[in-house]
Design a protein around this motif. Structure first.
Motif, mmCIF file in Angstrom:
data_model
loop_
_atom_site.group_PDB
_atom_site.id
_atom_site.type_symbol
_atom_site.label_atom_id
_atom_site.label_comp_id
_atom_site.label_asym_id
_atom_site.label_seq_id
_atom_site.Cartn_x
_atom_site.Cartn_y
_atom_site.Cartn_z
ATOM 1 N N PHE A 68 -20.721 -114.980 -14.932
ATOM 2 C CA PHE A 68 -21.935 -114.316 -14.437
ATOM 3 C C PHE A 68 -21.930 -114.220 -12.909
ATOM 4 O O PHE A 68 -22.360 -113.213 -12.343
ATOM 5 C CB PHE A 68 -23.188 -115.046 -14.925
ATOM 6 C CG PHE A 68 -23.617 -114.652 -16.317
ATOM 7 C CD1 PHE A 68 -23.351 -113.375 -16.818
ATOM 8 C CD2 PHE A 68 -24.301 -115.541 -17.122
ATOM 9 C CE1 PHE A 68 -23.745 -113.012 -18.098
ATOM 10 C CE2 PHE A 68 -24.705 -115.179 -18.411
ATOM 11 C CZ PHE A 68 -24.425 -113.908 -18.898
ATOM 12 N N ALA A 69 -21.445 -115.259 -12.223
ATOM 13 C CA ALA A 69 -21.419 -115.219 -10.753
ATOM 14 C C ALA A 69 -20.589 -114.035 -10.256
ATOM 15 O O ALA A 69 -20.966 -113.338 -9.315
ATOM 16 C CB ALA A 69 -20.881 -116.532 -10.197
ATOM 17 N N LEU A 70 -19.447 -113.778 -10.920
ATOM 18 C CA LEU A 70 -18.578 -112.672 -10.483
ATOM 19 C C LEU A 70 -19.145 -111.318 -10.901
ATOM 20 O O LEU A 70 -19.000 -110.326 -10.191
ATOM 21 C CB LEU A 70 -17.159 -112.856 -11.028
ATOM 22 C CG LEU A 70 -16.211 -113.708 -10.158
ATOM 23 C CD1 LEU A 70 -15.964 -113.034 -8.812
ATOM 24 C CD2 LEU A 70 -16.711 -115.121 -9.910
ATOM 25 N N ARG A 71 -19.786 -111.274 -12.042
ATOM 26 C CA ARG A 71 -20.388 -110.009 -12.476
ATOM 27 C C ARG A 71 -21.586 -109.647 -11.613
ATOM 28 O O ARG A 71 -21.729 -108.519 -11.161
ATOM 29 C CB ARG A 71 -20.804 -110.110 -13.947
ATOM 30 C CG ARG A 71 -19.623 -109.863 -14.874
ATOM 31 C CD ARG A 71 -19.857 -110.278 -16.290
ATOM 32 N NE ARG A 71 -21.129 -109.832 -16.826
ATOM 33 C CZ ARG A 71 -21.439 -109.880 -18.119
ATOM 34 N NH1 ARG A 71 -20.561 -110.341 -18.981
ATOM 35 N NH2 ARG A 71 -22.598 -109.476 -18.553
ATOM 36 N N TRP A 72 -22.471 -110.618 -11.401
ATOM 37 C CA TRP A 72 -23.717 -110.334 -10.681
ATOM 38 C C TRP A 72 -23.547 -110.338 -9.172
ATOM 39 O O TRP A 72 -24.276 -109.657 -8.463
ATOM 40 C CB TRP A 72 -24.787 -111.366 -11.073
ATOM 41 C CG TRP A 72 -25.170 -111.321 -12.524
ATOM 42 C CD1 TRP A 72 -24.990 -110.283 -13.398
ATOM 43 C CD2 TRP A 72 -25.822 -112.354 -13.279
ATOM 44 N NE1 TRP A 72 -25.486 -110.619 -14.641
ATOM 45 C CE2 TRP A 72 -26.000 -111.885 -14.602
ATOM 46 C CE3 TRP A 72 -26.268 -113.649 -12.966
ATOM 47 C CZ2 TRP A 72 -26.612 -112.657 -15.597
ATOM 48 C CZ3 TRP A 72 -26.878 -114.409 -13.961
ATOM 49 C CH2 TRP A 72 -27.049 -113.917 -15.257
#
Length: 791
Positions: A375-379
């Protein structure tokens, strides 16, 4: 019951780029916000902040959802304003990334922080525990890190970093506030340098830079390889570096080198020579006009290292590698990339391999679960899939073997072994029970924080499936569904870009009939953006070119009938809008009992761009609203001016708030900051309307209009624009007809008309415009290029 964080007033310490934008976003969300900085040396002591707030209006994309919000931010300084902190519930420190400066500021403000307030540091990588050490004992439980990504209004990610002393209840309350009030996707990170997003994201950029050099690829070629072709943003690698600033990149890399001495990849934590050389020359990227790229006239040039000069940017995917990337099966795609001798394919396999390797090696140290990393890399970085999702989709075991082989062969960037858990027989890290946590050695489900009960369809991870509800009715245009035990049904469009065709019109009318009979309300909501790009232009043009005028007129009448059906339904129909709501999509929400907008809603009646005028009841609604706003005997024309400009110029709002100021949304319409909560709020609104004894409005039979005098006044404005060559003769023709409908036609000023009269005017002028060759040219051009034609 979770402990709520009640935030009436917030303070942001530091009015630099980041601090000012965080203050702007808090203000967007209706939080009374004080922005602090150093006192100015001369003049107004709050001068530094006042200047920073004025600068917000110049930034693009806009940090403020409505320019008028700037004056709501309260300016203050650390010498004369600290008393203001006593009234704050949340204080976010966002000064420069220097431990000593931050600690000095904490010592200064601590005596003024109220006994219930939360203090958070928006650091992008400094130690949270080290920052907490200078705080008084009783404040440490209410201190943590909260790292917004730039620009804070638009980037979904907020990293929450507890210190050892942070009270879990404080963390839970802050997570709920960040999620609902500010609309963020929260990831909890451990207190390690650069946390999660930047730790992995910056490493992936360093890996790309290393392999660029190893394989001798051009910067533009690497950007062609690392953008949308692999599910990442258009700015890819080097364009992103230019936007961030090459000096900032070097600073981040240096911080990694200083703070991670034991990292097995430490040898790569240094800026390549060519990056340092650019910064020494003052080529800092976008802010200085040159970096990896520069613009000369209209041409974009890219730096060529061999020639030591800029050349035209032409970086392209090799067709052979392009074909590999188009392969739908990730396992086949990765096998092809790894097996190919083409430098572009080798580059891609290498950056994926090294990012997978780095993420797995450091997972236990930086995050609780693999979900947090993905999620950190996506968001935070805009990747369509996180590193673990990508690896799992490509075949966990096979890719793990390949990485291990490359480590042994010395091809990987580090010889550090993959952790044992990678080879424990697993097929991946995400499954039905949750996502893997190496520290707990278990699959951990999603957070149980009650705030997430508001997300019926959260952002799905690889393999996650959420119930689609029970289908109530379906045709080729729409699907209507309901959750078990609920009284509010939902309908969504099945067309591309959710455009409106005959099937959507018929399906929507049928869904409303079913809702009236069997449910207490209906929500129009799409599982994915946009809400609707408007009418199906290709279908309309087909009817015209076939000479089927009757079919064309029927389509327009059907559109209007559907809008009216929405408006006069016996149960509340609520529109839930996010992304684009253009043309007919905008008209549908105008007829709903209420609209719930996501903050990022881009709303417009844009028909003028294709040579037409809105004829789905939109102009009729604008005329009706102007009559209501003017009141008996009032000045209707004055109420129409904004709406006329919005429609004639085809303006599209840049936020839900701006949609209100363009008169395309109503003051009573609701704005939601987290788009994953949109459906929940829309259903609650429909239910509340139903509970309060909802009845549709009575038919409007006495609409006061501006008449012939209004039309003449608008025409005077248009003639000036035509003579000044601001608009073309066809633009003049379209705008005159828009004015004619809005003013109720050639009737006396102040005359009364009804809805049917206005709808007939819409249809007549729409059909007349549609038959003009210049309009048909505009429609064809839009369908072919996606851009408006000014003819």
């Amino acid at each position: 019951m979770a402990k709520k964080l009640l935030v009436r007033r917030a303070a942001v310490l530091g009015a630099g780029v980041m601090g000012a934008q965080i203050a702007a976003h808090l203000t967007n969300a209706g939080v009374d916000t004080v922005l602090f900085d150093l006192p100015a040396r001369e003049g107004d002591p709050n001068g530094i902040v006042t200047k920073a707030v004025a600068n917000l209006a110049k930034l693009s994309p806009a940090p403020l959802a409505d320019k008028a919000l700037a004056e709501r931010i309260v300016p203050a300084n650390y010498e004369t304003g600290l008393e203001l902190l006593r009234g704050c519930d949340l204080i976010i420190e966002a000064i420069a990334e220097r431990m000593d400066w931050k600690q000095d500021l904490y010592r200064k403000v601590a005596p003024y922080v109220p006994g219930h307030a939360v203090l958070a540091s928006n650091t992008s990588g400094l130690g949270i525990n080290a920052l907490a050490d200078v705080l008084p004992e009783e404040l440490r439980a209410r201190f943590c890190g909260v790292h917004f990504f730039n620009p804070p209004r638009y980037m979904h990610l907020a990293e929450l970093i507890p210190a050892r002393s942070t009270d879990p209840a404080v963390l839970e309350g802050l997570e709920a506030f960040l999620t609902t009030t500010l609309g963020k996707g929260v990831v909890v990170a451990k207190d390690t340098p650069n946390f999660i997003g930047n730790r992995i994201g910056v490493f992936s950029m360093l890996a790309a830079m290393h392999h660029t050099e190893q394989l001798g690829l051009g910067f533009d070629t690497v950007d062609a390889l690392t953008g949308p072709a692999i599910g990442r943003p258009k700015s890819a690698t080097y364009r992103t570096a230019d936007v961030v600033g090459l000096d900032t990149m070097i600073h981040v890399i240096r911080t990694m080198a200083d703070t991670l001495p034991d990292d097995p990849w430490h040898a790569y934590f240094k800026a390549p020579k060519w990056l340092t050389a650019l910064v020494e020359k003052g080529a800092l990227g976008q802010k200085s006009g040159a970096g990896f790229y520069t613009k000369r006239g209209k041409d974009i040039l890219v730096l060529d290292l061999k020639a030591q000069d800029y050349r035209p940017s032409a970086g392209e995917l090799d067709p052979e590698v392009g074909a590999m990337l188009k392969e739908k099966d990730p396992a086949k795609k990765f096998a092809a990339l790894r097996g190919s001798g083409h430098p572009q394919a080798q580059f891609l396999w290498s950056i994926f391999r090294d990012t997978f390797h780095y993420s797995a090696f450091h997972l236990a140290e930086i995050a609780d679960t693999a979900r947090d990393v993905d999620f950190a890399l996506r968001w935070g970085y805009g990747w369509s899939l996180g590193p673990f999702e990508t690896w799992q989709a490509a075949g966990w075991k096979q890719v793990a073997e390949w990485i291990a082989e490359d480590i042994v062969a010395g091809r990987a960037m580090s010889n550090a072994p993959l952790p044992d858990w990678v080879f424990d027989g697993r097929e991946g890290v995400h499954g039905a029970k949750g996502s893997f946590s190496p520290v707990r050695n278990a699959d951990v489900p999603r957070s149980s924080n009650p705030v997430y009960a508001r997300q019926r369809f959260p952002d799905p991870l690889l393999g996650e499936k959420f119930s689609q509800g029970r289908t109530v009715y379906e045709n080729d245009g729409v699907r209507m569904w309901v959750d078990e035990g609920e009284e509010i049904a939902v309908v969504g469009f099945k067309t591309k870009m959710h455009t409106v065709n005959d099937q959507v019109l018929a399906g929507l009318r049928e869904a409303i009939a079913i809702a009236e009979r069997d449910f207490r309300g209906l929500v129009i909501w799409q599982p994915k953006e946009p809400f609707s790009a408007g009418a199906d232009l290709a279908g309309a043009l087909g009817l015209l070119q076939a000479g089927d005028l009757a079919g064309f007129e029927k389509m327009v009448a059907d559109f209007q009938a559907t809008s009216q059906r929405i408006k006069y339904a016996l149960v509340p129909v609520v529109a839930a809008v996010r992304g684009l709501a253009l043309g007919g999509g905008c008209e549908f929400q105008m007829h709903a009992a209420r609209t719930v907008f996501a903050l990022e809603s881009y709303v417009g009646l844009v028909e003028a761009g294709v040579g037409l005028l809105p004829a789905g009841g939109g102009l009729k609604e604008l005329a009706l609203r102007a009559s209501e706003a003017a009141g008996p005997g009032g000045d209707v024309f004055a109420q129409l001016k904004t709406a006329f400009e919005s429609v004639a110029m085809g303006k599209v709002s840049t936020s839900a708030f701006e949609a209100k100021s363009l008169k395309l949304a109503r003051e009573a319409d609701v704005v939601v900051f987290n788009s994953h909560e949109l459906l929940h709020v829309a259903k609650q609104q429909a239910l509340a309307l139903a509970e309060s004894g909802y009845r549709p409005p009575l038919p409007a039979r006495r609409i006061q209009v501006a008449g012939d005098v209004g039309i003449a006044t608008f025409k005077m404005m248009l003639v000036n624009m035509l003579e000044g060559r601001f608009i073309s003769p066809h633009d003049y023709e379209i705008a005159t007809r828009i004015a004619t409908v809005l003013c109720g036609g050639e009737v006396d000023r102040g005359a009364f008309v009804d809805e049917d009269w206005l709808l007939r005017l819409e249809r007549e002028h729409f059909v007349a415009l549609a038959q003009m060759p210049k309009t048909q040219e505009r429609i064809a051009h839009m369908l072919k290029t996606g851009k408006p034609l000014r003819n």
